[in-house]
Structure formats: structure tokens, C-alpha cells
Design a protein around this motif. Structure first.
Motif, PDB file in Angstrom:
ATOM      1  N   TRP A 109      49.209  45.804  25.779  1.00  0.00           N
ATOM      2  CA  TRP A 109      48.237  45.637  27.168  1.00  0.00           C
ATOM      3  C   TRP A 109      49.150  45.710  28.495  1.00  0.00           C
ATOM      4  O   TRP A 109      50.477  45.008  28.130  1.00  0.00           O
ATOM      5  N   SER A 110      48.849  46.019  29.551  1.00  0.00           N
ATOM      6  CA  SER A 110      49.476  46.043  30.674  1.00  0.00           C
ATOM      7  C   SER A 110      48.434  46.366  31.940  1.00  0.00           C
ATOM      8  O   SER A 110      47.169  46.470  31.411  1.00  0.00           O
ATOM      9  N   PRO A 111      48.836  45.884  33.166  1.00  0.00           N
ATOM     10  CA  PRO A 111      47.996  46.151  34.017  1.00  0.00           C
ATOM     11  C   PRO A 111      47.255  47.504  34.406  1.00  0.00           C
ATOM     12  O   PRO A 111      46.227  47.699  34.712  1.00  0.00           O
ATOM     13  N   ILE A 157      58.712  44.559  36.098  1.00  0.00           N
ATOM     14  CA  ILE A 157      57.622  44.699  36.658  1.00  0.00           C
ATOM     15  C   ILE A 157      57.250  43.914  37.836  1.00  0.00           C
ATOM     16  O   ILE A 157      58.237  42.805  38.058  1.00  0.00           O
ATOM     17  N   VAL A 158      56.938  44.160  39.012  1.00  0.00           N
ATOM     18  CA  VAL A 158      56.698  43.379  40.159  1.00  0.00           C
ATOM     19  C   VAL A 158      55.455  42.772  40.309  1.00  0.00           C
ATOM     20  O   VAL A 158      54.238  43.569  40.117  1.00  0.00           O
ATOM     21  N   LEU A 159      55.205  41.383  40.480  1.00  0.00           N
ATOM     22  CA  LEU A 159      54.078  40.844  40.427  1.00  0.00           C
ATOM     23  C   LEU A 159      53.450  40.732  42.246  1.00  0.00           C
ATOM     24  O   LEU A 159      53.928  40.173  42.767  1.00  0.00           O
ATOM     25  N   LYS A 160      52.440  41.771  42.201  1.00  0.00           N
ATOM     26  CA  LYS A 160      51.409  41.651  43.473  1.00  0.00           C
ATOM     27  C   LYS A 160      50.746  40.818  43.434  1.00  0.00           C
ATOM     28  O   LYS A 160      49.474  41.323  43.048  1.00  0.00           O
ATOM     29  N   GLY A 161      50.412  39.810  44.058  1.00  0.00           N
ATOM     30  CA  GLY A 161      49.422  38.748  43.833  1.00  0.00           C
ATOM     31  C   GLY A 161      49.058  38.075  45.065  1.00  0.00           C
ATOM     32  O   GLY A 161      49.146  38.532  46.040  1.00  0.00           O
ATOM     33  N   GLU A 199      41.166  45.349  45.131  1.00  0.00           N
ATOM     34  CA  GLU A 199      41.370  46.205  46.180  1.00  0.00           C
ATOM     35  C   GLU A 199      42.482  46.044  47.028  1.00  0.00           C
ATOM     36  O   GLU A 199      42.624  46.946  47.693  1.00  0.00           O
ATOM     37  N   MET A 200      43.092  44.701  47.112  1.00  0.00           N
ATOM     38  CA  MET A 200      43.994  44.687  47.708  1.00  0.00           C
ATOM     39  C   MET A 200      45.393  45.289  47.265  1.00  0.00           C
ATOM     40  O   MET A 200      46.340  45.210  47.920  1.00  0.00           O
ATOM     41  N   GLY A 201      45.329  45.834  46.154  1.00  0.00           N
ATOM     42  CA  GLY A 201      46.394  46.609  45.290  1.00  0.00           C
ATOM     43  C   GLY A 201      47.205  45.585  44.703  1.00  0.00           C
ATOM     44  O   GLY A 201      48.222  45.682  44.192  1.00  0.00           O
ATOM     45  N   GLY A 202      46.611  44.364  44.140  1.00  0.00           N
ATOM     46  CA  GLY A 202      47.183  43.306  43.348  1.00  0.00           C
ATOM     47  C   GLY A 202      47.260  43.618  41.943  1.00  0.00           C
ATOM     48  O   GLY A 202      46.096  44.320  41.305  1.00  0.00           O
ATOM     49  N   ASN A 203      48.226  43.012  41.216  1.00  0.00           N
ATOM     50  CA  ASN A 203      48.067  43.012  39.765  1.00  0.00           C
ATOM     51  C   ASN A 203      48.171  41.525  39.114  1.00  0.00           C
ATOM     52  O   ASN A 203      48.545  41.498  37.976  1.00  0.00           O
ATOM     53  N   TYR A 204      48.081  40.686  39.922  1.00  0.00           N
ATOM     54  CA  TYR A 204      48.611  39.382  39.448  1.00  0.00           C
ATOM     55  C   TYR A 204      47.748  38.105  40.137  1.00  0.00           C
ATOM     56  O   TYR A 204      47.463  38.497  41.534  1.00  0.00           O
TER      57      TYR A 204
END
Length: 610
Positions: A281-283, A323-327, A356-361
Motif C-alpha cells: 500500500w502507498s499513496p 517519502i515527503v508528507l505533503k499535507g 486536488e491540492m496535490g497532498g498525500n497526507y
């Protein structure tokens, strides 16, 4: 790497011990059990003086051998025209459950106190030998529960689920379920008196009846081993009179896995399953597998993702890769109804905005959110920070306060331990350093690690300035050495200085750990425009984001951020007329769902940040 199997053993052993003492211990995965919804209209009575709970000597009715018929939980009716009963649920107004009372009834907007809820229902079991439980997803804050005039129990905490067995009390006809819900804040509470969000009262999440076999699967944990990623490990725990020597079938059809395990004297069975075909599992690939657990022909199914989450020096590693958390941070308010969020539709809306913001977190602040959002995060590939409501300053030396905080943490971990999206348990937010506080948080961290060593531990700390140079920002907190991920809130340019202050700030972080900026931000009234140096304008918020992002990117250990906050949310601390109007305005989206200029600034940053 951490020993996941040891952690599973500790977790299930502690739960087994709990069940041996408490027949009402939490049932997990209620979505996939046989349930009957009790949602809908409930009659209610507002009771600020708690006349329905205490007699005139202020003695609780439910502790009396023969309670007065004027005790609301008895649901009494006059036996004759001269009989004096001073309440009548059936003639009272109704509230929708789930839902907060503040936004349903204008006169209850600011109300804090007791409201009684009553629901009548009929229920016939599919098998006379089966058991029945009433399950409440959450009710804020203290709940006294009664069925047919008999007390079921008490639950404290506004954001975690609880249930009571009602097998011996329920009837086929004319049941009445009554809850006394009290959302008064208290200095001993968790959270305590002072917060920066709305104290929504009521039964805020689903209520349902759950029917089970006499002996059934109450809890389980199924996770990937951190040291051998071809190995799935897990444990199953039964509840009932026939727990020992029971056969449970474990199946993961897509991996062609079928394994039978046998429970021990405590009703527990552990298993290990090898597979070289596991998709992790991953984004980018939120792969979930159907997992079926079958006992005596009754199957309990779940959708579970397999992944590892660890740290190494200043990196966060998902499945062994940095991984970088873009949240973004999020409060549990509905973008649809503007009250307490409680539906799958609410979750889809806010998580869709994050994608939509490009977030994964997402950081779920400052308390456990509803189960819809973490399950949908599993489906959508959004990593989750979950937080215990230890907020600002609570009674650090009060042992009952600690027990309350620990219990809420345990209930959260028990509910969400099988969710692949959940990677961080946060212990607290912006708590002042003291010896008592350090001990309190260290104990919570030890509890979390004992229950679940497979996830990361953090807390939203505070930054300070160096005594030698006010432009140098440091983290001077003993908890920084205890957590796995160093997280802190900073509001340079809003609560101190202006956005240009970010240009001269330097960050000296000595800990060799990954850094998440758990909060930063500025308030802006959507639609209010002006010069970028004028507070409350969208331009000021946009300017602060531009300067802050450029500043934070210089931190070598930076591995994630969750700016404050996705959507404007209600707070009684925010009274500024025509700007705040009871809303914290730091959202990138207004309460009406309109994006502010800073939304697109963050989206642009995330599109290029690696």
C-alpha cells in the motif's frame, strides 16, 4: 526496524485482559457486522440543572434502589390524571442522530450542559441464542446510557466509540434507549476548559445495534511484518462462552491464502502467512486486500493494506523508501452541513480537496475523527496523523486526567490499528514544558508503543528563539528526544512579526530526526482583498504562505508539513465582527467551500516539492 510481532502480541494480550474484566469492551469493524441503524430522529429534553438525573438533595437517581419516576431514564408516564410526571419524551422535540445540537437548533448554538436523548425501537434477533450490543460511534462528552430503565454504563470522551451489551435487557417490542449527554467542559477533562474549536454537543456519530453469535470474533489485527515484508502476521480474539479450541479460518482470496488457526485458553489465535505476491500500500498505489475471518460459518471481512512505516536518521520510510508528507491539518467540521462532520460524503469532500491540492497526507486535529475518514483515506491513498486530545494545558498531575487521556488513546488505537493509511499517533498539541507534563506524555508514549510499535509517535511541539539570537529558532523540549518524528507549530508572520520576518529566520535543529511542520498559517476572510500587508486579506495569507514555504524549505530535515488549516472552522475564541464571526479564518477554503488564493500557492509548491 521494530519487532511487529512482539507488538501484536502485547496489543492483543492487553485487549484480552481487558475483555476478561469488561463485557462491554469495544467491537471493531462494526461496518461489516450484522447491524441495525438507530440513526434518525431522537426525542430530546434540555436539562441544564440536571433535574432528570439528581433528586432535590442532589443525589443521583440511578444510584437509588427505587428511582423516582421523575428520573428521565425511567421514561415514565402518568398512571392517572392526578399522577405528577414532569417530563414526556414522546411530546418533546427531536434532534437528528448523528448530529450536534448546536447547529440543529438555534437556541442551542452556545449551549453547554446536559441533554437527554430517547429512541424507541423494536428488535427481533435472527437467532434466540445470539447476543446484542448497542454501539455509539461518539458522543460528546460524558454519556450515561440506559435501556428500558436500566443503566448500561458511562463513557467519558467525545471522539471515540463505545458499546454496551444489551442481550438480557432488549425485548422484541417497545424498547426505549435513553442517553444523558453532557458536553460541559471541565478543568479535569481531556481536552480541558480552554480550546480553539467549537464544543459541539450531542450524539455526533452513528448509533446501531450489533447482533453476534454467542461466541464471536471481537477483535483482530492483521499487519505486514516490518523485518520480512513477505510475511503477514496477525492475531484474532474471541468473545463468548466457548473461546478455547475454536477453529478460525483466515483467508485473503486475492493472494490465494487460506489458513486455519486454533484459539488458546484465552480465546486468542495468532498466525503467520508467507506470500511473495503482496502489493504494498502507498499513496501512489493504495492497494487493499479483502481479508475474511470465519468462525463457525460466520465471516467478518475487512479491507486491509500492507505497508511498513519507519524512520532512519532524518528520513521517513514508507515501504523502505523515503517519502515527503505533503499535507494539511483538518478539523472535524462538515463542508456540507457546517456542523460536526459524520458522514462518508463529508469525508469525500475534504479528502478530495486534499488530493486536488496535490497532498498525500492529512493531520486529523486535535482529536480522533470519525471512522469514515480513515477508511476512505485507505481507499484514496492519503497518509494520516491521528491525535489524542491532550491540548494546551491540562491537569498534568491529576491521575484521573491521565487515565482519561490514556483510555481515549487506547480506544483510538483499538479502532484504527488495521488502517494502512494511519502512520502517526500524536500524543498532544502545543503543551508547555514542565516535569509533570514530560512525565504525562512519556507515559502516553510508552502506552502507545506497547500497544502498537508498528507506527510512528509524534506530538505537535512549540518552537522557541535562541537566547543568543532571536532570529535563530530552536526546539527546546525534552519530548523532541522521545518522539520518532520531530513536529512543531510555528506562526512567524502571524502571531509574531510580518511575513518578511521569515527571510531573516534561521532554524537550528540538532535532533537527527525527520521534521514535520505540524502547523503554520494566517487568517483570511474569503473574498476580502487588499494590499498584501493588510491582515485578514487573501493577499496577506497568500504572501505569508509564499514567505513561509521558502523559509521552511531550507530546513535540511524537513520531510513533511500540515499547514493550519484546510477549511475555516468554528471557534468561540474568534469573535471579530465581520471578519471572524465565530470562525477561525486560517482555512485555505471558506466554510462555504470557496478556495482562497493561498490554496493555489500551496498546490503549486506541492507540485514541485520532492
Amino acid at each position: 526496524m521494530k519487532n511487529i510481532f512482539l507488538g501484536l502480541t502485547i496489543l492483543m494480550a492487553s485487549i484480552t485482559n481487558l475483555w476478561s474484566q469488561d463485557p462491554d469492551a469495544l467491537l471493531i469493524n462494526t461496518t461489516n457486522r450484522k447491524t441495525t441503524s438507530l440513526n434518525g430522529a431522537w426525542h430530546y429534553i434540555v436539562d441544564p440543572y440536571e433535574n432528570g438525573y439528581y433528586d432535590y438533595r442532589y443525589q443521583p437517581f440511578d444510584q437509588q434502589e427505587k428511582p423516582s419516576r421523575n428520573a428521565y431514564f425511567t421514561n415514565s408516564k402518568p398512571n392517572s390524571p392526578s399522577d405528577l410526571i414532569e417530563y414526556n419524551f414522546d411530546e418533546a422535540d427531536t434532534l437528528q442522530v448523528p448530529g450536534d445540537w448546536n447547529t440543529q437548533k438555534e437556541k442551542l448554538y452556545y449551549y453547554e450542559g446536559t441533554i437527554w436523548y430517547k429512541k424507541s425501537f423494536d428488535y427481533t434477533k435472527t437467532d434466540a441464542a445470539n447476543r446484542v450490543f448497542v454501539y455509539i460511534g461518539a458522543s460528546n462528552y460524558k454519556t450515561e446510557a440506559y435501556l428500558n430503565g436500566k443503566k448500561l454504563g458511562t463513557h467519558i470522551g467525545g471522539f471515540t466509540p463505545f458499546n454496551f451489551e444489551v442481550t438480557d435487557l432488549s425485548k422484541e417490542k417497545d424498547n426505549f434507549l435513553i442517553f444523558k449527554v453532557d458536553n460541559k467542559r471541565s478543568k479535569e477533562g481531556v481536552p480541558t476548559l480552554n480550546t480553539d474549536w467549537w464544543n459541539y454537543g450531542g450524539i455526533t456519530r452513528d448509533v446501531k445495534l450489533i447482533e453476534t453469535s454467542p461466541t464471536f470474533i471481537q477483535d483482530y489485527v492483521v499487519q505486514l511484518d516490518a523485518d520480512d515484508t513477505s510475511l503477514i502476521k496477525g492475531e484474532i480474539n474471541l468473545n463468548g462462552p466457548s473461546e478455547e479450541n475454536q477453529k478460525v479460518l483466515v483467508e485473503i482470496p486475492e493472494l490465494k491464502i487460506k489458513k486455519q488457526v486454533t484459539t488458546d485458553a484465552s480465546g486468542t489465535a495468532s498466525f503467520e502467512i508467507k506470500s511473495r505476491k503482496i502489493e504494498y500500500w502507498s499513496p501512489e498505489n493504495p492497494k487493499l486486500y479483502q481479508v475474511d475471518l470465519t468462525l463457525n460459518g460466520n465471516t467478518l471481512s475487512d479491507r486491509i493494506g500492507f505497508r511498513t512505516i519507519t524512520t532512519k536518521n532524518d528520513n521517513i520510510l514508507l515501504n523502505g523508501k523515503s517519502i515527503v508528507l505533503k499535507g494539511i491539518s483538518l478539523h472535524e467540521e462538515s463542508p456540507i452541513s457546517k456542523g460536526r462532520a459524520n458522514s462518508l460524503e463529508d469525508a469525500k469532500k475534504v479528502l478530495g480537496w486534499i488530493k486536488e491540492m496535490g497532498g498525500n497526507y492529512v493531520r486529523l486535529s486535535h482529536y480522533p475523527h470519525n471512522e469514515h475518514i480513515v477508511k476512505l483515506a485507505d481507499e484514496m491513498g492519503i497518509l494520516v496523523w491521528e491525535e489524542n486530545p491532550v491540548y494546551w494545558t491540562i491537569q498534568w498531575q491529576n491521575e484521573s486526567t491521565y487515565a482519561n487521556a490514556e483510555n481515549q488513546l487506547k480506544e483510538l488505537i483499538q479502532r484504527d490499528k488495521n488502517r494502512a493509511s494511519v502512520i502517526i499517533w500524536s500524543m498532544a498539541n502545543e503543551t508547555p514544558v514542565s516535569d509533570a507534563r514530560n512525565t504525562f506524555l512519556t507515559r502516553l508514549i510508552e502506552t502507545a508503543r506497547n500497544l502498537d510499535p508498528t507506527r510512528l509517535i509524534s506530538a505537535a511541539l512549540e518552537q522557541t528563539s535562541s537566547p543568543d539570537n532571536p532570529n535563530v529558532k530552536i526546539i527546546d523540549d525534552p519530548m523532541a528526544d522521545v518522539v520518532d518524528v520531530l513536529s512543531f507549530n510555528q506562526y512567524l508572520g502571524w502571531y509574531g512579526g510580518t511575513p518578511e520576518s521569515c527571510r531573516t529566520a534561521e532554524w537550528h535543529i540538532e535532533q537527527n530526526k525527520p521534521v514535520i511542520i505540524s502547523e503554520f498559517g494566517a487568517g483570511a476572510k474569503q473574498g476580502y482583498h487588499g494590499d498584501k500587508n493588510t491582515r485578514w486579506t487573501e493577499e496577506y495569507q497568500e504572501y505569508l504562505y509564499e514567505e513561509t514555504l521558502a523559509m521552511l524549505k531550507k530546513i535540511p530535515q524537513l520531510r513533511g508539513m500540515s499547514p493550519w488549516i484546510l477549511v475555516d472552522f468554528r471557534s468561540p475564541r474568534r469573535p471579530l465582527a465581520n471578519i471572524q464571526d465565530d470562525y477561525n479564518r486560517k482555512g485555505l477554503i471558506s466554510e462555504d467551500g470557496i478556495k482562497k488564493k493561498a490554496f493555489w500557492t500551496l498546490q503549486n509548491f506541492y507540485s514541485t516539492w520532492e
